[in-house]
Design a protein around this motif. Sequence first.
Motif, PDB file in Angstrom:
ATOM      1  N   LYS A  39       0.618  -1.548  -4.967  1.00  0.00           N
ATOM      2  CA  LYS A  39       1.420  -2.323  -5.898  1.00  0.00           C
ATOM      3  C   LYS A  39       1.197  -3.796  -5.603  1.00  0.00           C
ATOM      4  O   LYS A  39       1.304  -4.220  -4.461  1.00  0.00           O
ATOM      5  CB  LYS A  39       2.895  -1.940  -5.690  1.00  0.00           C
ATOM      6  N   ALA A  72      -8.598   7.873  -3.665  1.00  0.00           N
ATOM      7  CA  ALA A  72      -7.747   7.083  -4.550  1.00  0.00           C
ATOM      8  C   ALA A  72      -6.664   6.451  -3.682  1.00  0.00           C
ATOM      9  O   ALA A  72      -5.903   7.165  -3.029  1.00  0.00           O
ATOM     10  CB  ALA A  72      -7.127   7.954  -5.632  1.00  0.00           C
ATOM     11  N   LYS A 111       1.744  -1.455 -10.534  1.00  0.00           N
ATOM     12  CA  LYS A 111       1.177  -0.377  -9.739  1.00  0.00           C
ATOM     13  C   LYS A 111      -0.259  -0.145 -10.182  1.00  0.00           C
ATOM     14  O   LYS A 111      -0.555  -0.167 -11.378  1.00  0.00           O
ATOM     15  CB  LYS A 111       1.973   0.919  -9.911  1.00  0.00           C
ATOM     16  N   SER A 112      -1.144   0.089  -9.214  1.00  0.00           N
ATOM     17  CA  SER A 112      -2.555   0.323  -9.502  1.00  0.00           C
ATOM     18  C   SER A 112      -3.097   1.396  -8.581  1.00  0.00           C
ATOM     19  O   SER A 112      -2.499   1.712  -7.547  1.00  0.00           O
ATOM     20  CB  SER A 112      -3.377  -0.959  -9.298  1.00  0.00           C
ATOM     21  N   VAL A 113      -4.254   1.912  -8.950  1.00  0.00           N
ATOM     22  CA  VAL A 113      -4.969   2.872  -8.115  1.00  0.00           C
ATOM     23  C   VAL A 113      -6.404   2.389  -7.980  1.00  0.00           C
ATOM     24  O   VAL A 113      -7.064   2.106  -8.985  1.00  0.00           O
ATOM     25  CB  VAL A 113      -4.945   4.292  -8.721  1.00  0.00           C
ATOM     26  N   HIS A 134      -9.767   3.669  -7.203  1.00  0.00           N
ATOM     27  CA  HIS A 134     -10.485   4.949  -7.138  1.00  0.00           C
ATOM     28  C   HIS A 134     -11.949   4.627  -6.877  1.00  0.00           C
ATOM     29  O   HIS A 134     -12.561   3.869  -7.621  1.00  0.00           O
ATOM     30  CB  HIS A 134     -10.304   5.684  -8.468  1.00  0.00           C
ATOM     31  N   SER A 137      -3.396   4.136  -3.777  1.00  0.00           N
ATOM     32  CA  SER A 137      -2.363   3.585  -4.660  1.00  0.00           C
ATOM     33  C   SER A 137      -1.731   2.376  -3.989  1.00  0.00           C
ATOM     34  O   SER A 137      -1.459   2.390  -2.790  1.00  0.00           O
ATOM     35  CB  SER A 137      -1.293   4.631  -4.933  1.00  0.00           C
ATOM     36  N   TRP A 176       0.849  -1.189   0.000  1.00  0.00           N
ATOM     37  CA  TRP A 176       0.000   0.000   0.000  1.00  0.00           C
ATOM     38  C   TRP A 176       0.879   1.232   0.000  1.00  0.00           C
ATOM     39  O   TRP A 176       1.714   1.420   0.875  1.00  0.00           O
ATOM     40  CB  TRP A 176      -0.956  -0.058   1.187  1.00  0.00           C
TER      41      TRP A 176
END
Length: 161
Positions: A101, A97, A106-108, A110, A99, A74
């Motif tokens: 990994k 949001a 890597k991702s978000v 939302h 963020s 995280w």
Amino acid sequence: MSNCPCGSERSYNKCCEPAHSGVTPSKTAEALMRSRYCAFVKKCIPYLGESLHPDHKQDWSEENTRRWADNSQWLSLEILSTEAGLENDQVGVVEFAASFKEGEQKSVHHEISTFQKIDDKWYYVDGESPKPATVRHETPKVGRNDPCPCGSGKKYKKCCK
């Protein structure tokens, strides 16, 4: 002492830890959102179930939640907007949001989340992904047989199309 992972710039023991340990419930919808994010970081998975609205607990899987928390690094939480959800409100909405990994990806995450207060305690109700914004062009669309906007004097279909 390090700052709380929720991004509040307060120490964990003065920020989200009292909520995680059950000592002090979150006072606002945003505070609950921050404490839930922090629970993923700190692996306080039972807290995520406890802070879930009673009507939605049957859909929750502690095992799946733990797997996501354990398999993710995280990175950060950004609160994008809040609507109501203060101490005297009964409902609130928080857009955030988060963020993270997973492996090298890597991702978000939302989400626009809804919260409800029952007997002076805030609960996470549900969330949805925001709809993409509609993009409107300020100039009319150029037709194939219209003059090219580049100013060449040619028809659009023969020039910049």
